[in-house]
Design a protein around this motif. Structure first.
Motif: not given
Length: 104
Positions: A22-49
């Motif tokens: 519960i504590i980590f979920a919002p933080k991780v969601e924010r990181v995932i969205a930011s990595c996609l938007y600012w860096k073009g990195l897709t972390l959701r459904q990434h084969p290495d994760l």
């Protein structure tokens, strides 16, 4: 840590999320969205994760999580006020992705 318990998608063993999830979920969601938007990195459904994908999928299937989950636009735009200026990877692909996410 998410890969530690193969029988559970959560940080700790069991069939229900814990306070850790519960504590980590919002933080991780924010990181995932930011990595996609600012860096073009897709972390959701990434084969290495795969453990991260399994955890996010398990969260998404919980109505209680869906009730408080922020939308993608809010997640992207919430980091700059919290942590300072975000810097984008300057490529045409990232610029195109940003325009799509911004709705332009």
């Amino acid at each position: 840590a998410l890969a530690k318990y193969a029988e559970s998608p959560w940080f700790l063993p069991g069939t229900e999320p814990s306070l850790v999830d519960i504590i980590f979920a919002p933080k991780v969601e924010r990181v995932i969205a930011s990595c996609l938007y600012w860096k073009g990195l897709t972390l959701r459904q990434h084969p290495d994760l795969p453990a991260l994908s399994r955890w996010l999928d398990a969260l998404d299937h919980r109505p209680s999580y869906a009730a408080f989950k922020a939308d993608f636009f809010t997640l992207i735009n919430s980091l700059e006020p919290l942590f300072g200026r975000a810097y984008s990877v300057n490529t045409p692909e990232v610029a195109e992705l940003q325009q799509k996410l911004d709705g332009f």
